[in-house]
Structures are given as structure tokens and as C-alpha cells.
Scaffold this active site. Structure first.
Site, mmCIF file in Angstrom:
data_model
loop_
_atom_site.group_PDB
_atom_site.id
_atom_site.type_symbol
_atom_site.label_atom_id
_atom_site.label_comp_id
_atom_site.label_asym_id
_atom_site.label_seq_id
_atom_site.Cartn_x
_atom_site.Cartn_y
_atom_site.Cartn_z
ATOM 1 C CE LYS A 157 -3.664 -0.277 -0.343
ATOM 2 N NZ LYS A 157 -4.909 -0.714 -1.010
HETATM 3 N N1 PMP Z 1 -3.023 -7.131 1.558
HETATM 4 C C1 PMP Z 1 -2.976 -6.243 2.552
HETATM 5 C C2 PMP Z 1 -2.278 -6.620 3.828
HETATM 6 C C3 PMP Z 1 -3.608 -4.984 2.410
HETATM 7 O O1 PMP Z 1 -3.575 -4.090 3.421
HETATM 8 C C4 PMP Z 1 -4.288 -4.682 1.200
HETATM 9 C C5 PMP Z 1 -4.986 -3.368 0.992
HETATM 10 N N2 PMP Z 1 -5.944 -3.019 1.910
HETATM 11 C C6 PMP Z 1 -4.314 -5.652 0.195
HETATM 12 C C7 PMP Z 1 -3.653 -6.857 0.393
HETATM 13 C C8 PMP Z 1 -5.115 -5.458 -1.089
HETATM 14 O O2 PMP Z 1 -4.575 -4.575 -2.008
HETATM 15 P P1 PMP Z 1 -5.514 -3.703 -2.966
HETATM 16 O O3 PMP Z 1 -6.128 -2.640 -2.119
HETATM 17 O O4 PMP Z 1 -4.588 -3.162 -4.000
HETATM 18 O O5 PMP Z 1 -6.578 -4.575 -3.546
#
Ligand code: PMP
Length: 338
Positions: free
Chosen positions: A44
Site C-alpha cells: 500500500k
Molecule cells: N493485503 C494487505 C495486507 C492490504 O492491506 C491490502 C490493501 N488493503 C491488500 C492486500 C489489497 O490490495 P488492494 O487494495 O490493492 O486490492
């Protein structure tokens, strides 16, 4: 001399790892971007940078202004650290159910953290609505003082992954990538990387690994948002279609139960030295499923989103795992005798 001038320039400089066990078990090359090696500790950081650069370019965030965001934690950490390095104040609205480690990490960034009850998205008390309302109120009192980052529905998130993460995967695999798979929170990673890879190689397979309790796999497979079960993973899964997820080029989708993903996350640590969080376990489970769907000899890429230390008290706690009916490996039981 090769140096990076600041925090922003260190974001996304993550190695592409070969996962030994997953590769050997499937006869595929299973590769994973080590996103836990970002300066703020998660994938992120990329989202935070993409959103922030877009806001700066559009003049939506003025010098010395305040960043406001609703987040499960990792985006907030990225935004707050970027804010620290660029002279912005940060206010984060976050569901109180998130791990203590992430809440503490956010507090030490200097961000103002507002914990709110975890409620469904349709409730006006949902953390994303509260963050938006706070930014609106701040701008009413002092026009231009606050910027709502809006990671779920601001498509600068997806666009940044399309412009950076996707091309990086393409280049580092020399174009050999046959499939990409990951879970979605905002959907920015999957949609952005999916678009970048499909534009370069139409035959690439894009797959969603969805945690139990999320409605996205059902949406891809049936067109209906239906969820069942639940998961100890954080930051992934959704009950709605966000603007970043909308239209993502997804070919395959699976709902992954915790008793499949959590043992993989623990195994990555014990056998390969990669200490990763629950969403990485879901992603590796998805990579193994995609490898089995494509057959041996393919190259599959996924993401290790953040570090296991961010969930120490849950993921590496035998009593917690047993309380969720999840298996406790012997080495972990020995490390923490009851
Ligand atoms: N894994 C973790 C630990 C996250 O914090 C997030 C985002 N909230 C994601 C995966 C998912 O990524 P995205 O928001 O790009 O779908």
C-alpha cells in the site's frame, strides 16, 4: 554512487522472489513481489504514492495540507510516512477491529488515528464515509485544507499499479509471465497489474484469490455479490464493487478458506524465511490454484503484501489459531508452549 533521495523514491523497489515450495509442488515457476520490503512495510506504499502524486499534480493537496483517509491500516501507514517526508499532516479513520500492531505502527508515524466501530459499508458510520465526511467538514471550515485520498474509488490507485507494478513484473520476468493472481481490498493491485499485463500479452491469465467472507469471487463467477464464511486476514475482501475493481480483466476467481491460506503463510516463514501476513497466504494459495489450472511449465506471479510481524499476536499465536479452528504447526506450538 546510487542513492534514493527520499521516501517516495524508495517505494516499489522490491525484489521478485522465487517461492520454492509452491514452485516445486506445481512444476511452475511461482514468483512473488516482496512488497513487505517497501519502506512503510506494505504494497500500500505504492497506492499511497500513486494517490498522493496525482493529488499534488491536480492541486488537490496544497503544501502543508492535511491528508485524510479511511483505511484498514497499511494505506494509512504509507500516506502518513509520505506525509512526514513531504510536510503534510495525516488523519486516519480506521476500524477498531484491525490488528494492534497496525494501529500502533500508525500512531508512531505521527498520524492522528481515529478508531471507529467496524460496520457495513451501507452504514454512514463506516470508516470510509467518516473519513470523507471529515475532509468535507475541514474544507468547509478552511477551503482547500484537506484532501480525502479515497483509495477505494479514486482510480489513481489502479492507474499507478498499471503504470509501475505491472510493467515492473513484465520486465523482471522478461515477458515470460503467464498468470498473475492476488486478493483484492480496493482492487487497485489486481486491476492495475491485470491491465498492464493484458496490454502486453493478451494470453496472460489474471486471477482473483478471494478470502472467505468476501463477495468478490462470487461476483466474478456468477455476477452476484454473495459472501459466506469469514477470514482472519485483514485488508482484503469486499462486499461491494469499488471503482478500482470495476472492469478489472479477471479470468478466474476462487474463494480461499483460511485453513488453506494460513498454513501456507506459516510455511513460507518456517521453510523459506519469508515472514508474511494473512493476505500473502491467500495470494500464495491462489498462485498454487492458478498453477494447477494452467498446468506445469508456466510462470505465475503474485504479491507478498505485508509482513507477518504486523499480525504477530494472531497469526503466530497458537491459542488464537486454535480459537479459529486453524491448525497449529508443531514448530509454532513448541515456540509458544501453552
Ligand atoms: N493485503 C494487505 C495486507 C492490504 O492491506 C491490502 C490493501 N488493503 C491488500 C492486500 C489489497 O490490495 P488492494 O487494495 O490493492 O486490492
Amino acid at each position: 554512487m546510487t542513492t534514493r533521495p527520499d521516501f517516495a523514491a524508495a517505494v516499489g523497489q522490491t525484489p521478485l522472489l522465487r517461492l520454492r515450495f509452491a514452485s516445486e509442488a506445481t512444476g511452475c515457476e511461482i514468483l512473488a513481489r516482496a512488497e513487505f520490503m517497501n519502506p512503510g512495510g506494505s504494497v500500500k506504499d505504492r497506492t499511497a504514492l500513486g494517490l498522493l502524486l496525482d493529488a499534488e499534480q491536480r492541486g488537490a493537496l496544497r503544501p502543508g495540507g492535511t491528508i485524510v483517509e479511511g483505511t484498514a491500516g497499511n494505506t494509512g501507514i504509507g500516506l502518513a510516512l509520505l506525509g512526514a517526508s513531504r510536510g503534510y499532516r495525516t488523519i486516519i479513520v480506521m476500524p477498531a477491529t484491525q490488528s494492534r500492531e497496525k494501529i500502533d505502527a500508525l500512531r508512531v508515524t505521527g498520524a492522528e488515528v481515529r478508531l471507529v466501530p467496524a460496520v457495513p459499508y451501507k452504514d454512514p458510520g463506516h470508516y470510509a464515509h467518516q473519513a470523507r465526511a471529515l475532509a468535507i467538514a475541514m474544507n468547509e471550515a478552511d477551503p482547500g485544507s484537506a484532501w480525502f485520498a479515497d483509495q477505494f474509488d479514486n482510480t489513481a490507485n489502479r492507474d499507478w499499479h498499471e503504470a509501475t507494478t505491472g510493467p515492473q513484473i513484465w520486465e523482471e520476468t522478461g515477458g515470460a509471465v503467464d498468470g498473475f493472481v492476488c486478493a483484492c481490498g480496493t482492487g487497485g493491485t489486481l486491476a492495475g497489474v491485470g491491465r498492464a499485463l493484458k496490454a502486453r500479452k493478451g494470453s496472460v491469465t489474471i486471477a482473483l484469490a478471494d478470502p472467505a467472507g468476501s463477495a468478490l469471487a462470487s461476483y466474478v463467477n456468477t455476477g452476484e455479490l454473495v459472501a459466506s464464511g469469514n477470514s482472519i486476514s485483514e485488508g482484503i475482501g469486499s462486499s461491494r464493487i469499488t471503482a478500482n475493481f470495476d472492469g478489472a480483466p479477471i479470468d478466474l476467481a476462487w474463494s480461499i478458506p483460511d485453513d488453506e491460506s494460513v498454513p501456507l503463510a506459516l510455511r513460507l516463514l518456517h521453510e523459506e524465511g519469508w515472514c508474511v501476513g494473512g493476505s500473502s497466504g491467500v495470494n500464495v494459495a491462489g498462485a498454487i490454484r492458478l498453477a494447477r489450472a494452467l498446468g506445469p511449465g508456466h510462470t505465475i506471479v503474485t504479491v507478498l503484501c505485508d509482513a507477518g510481524t504486523r499480525y504477530q499476536a494472531k497469526l503466530f499465536n497458537p491459542a488464537f489459531l486454535r480459537s479459529k479452528d486453524l491448525p497449529v504447526p508443531q514448530w509454532l506450538a513448541r515456540a509458544f508452549p501453552a
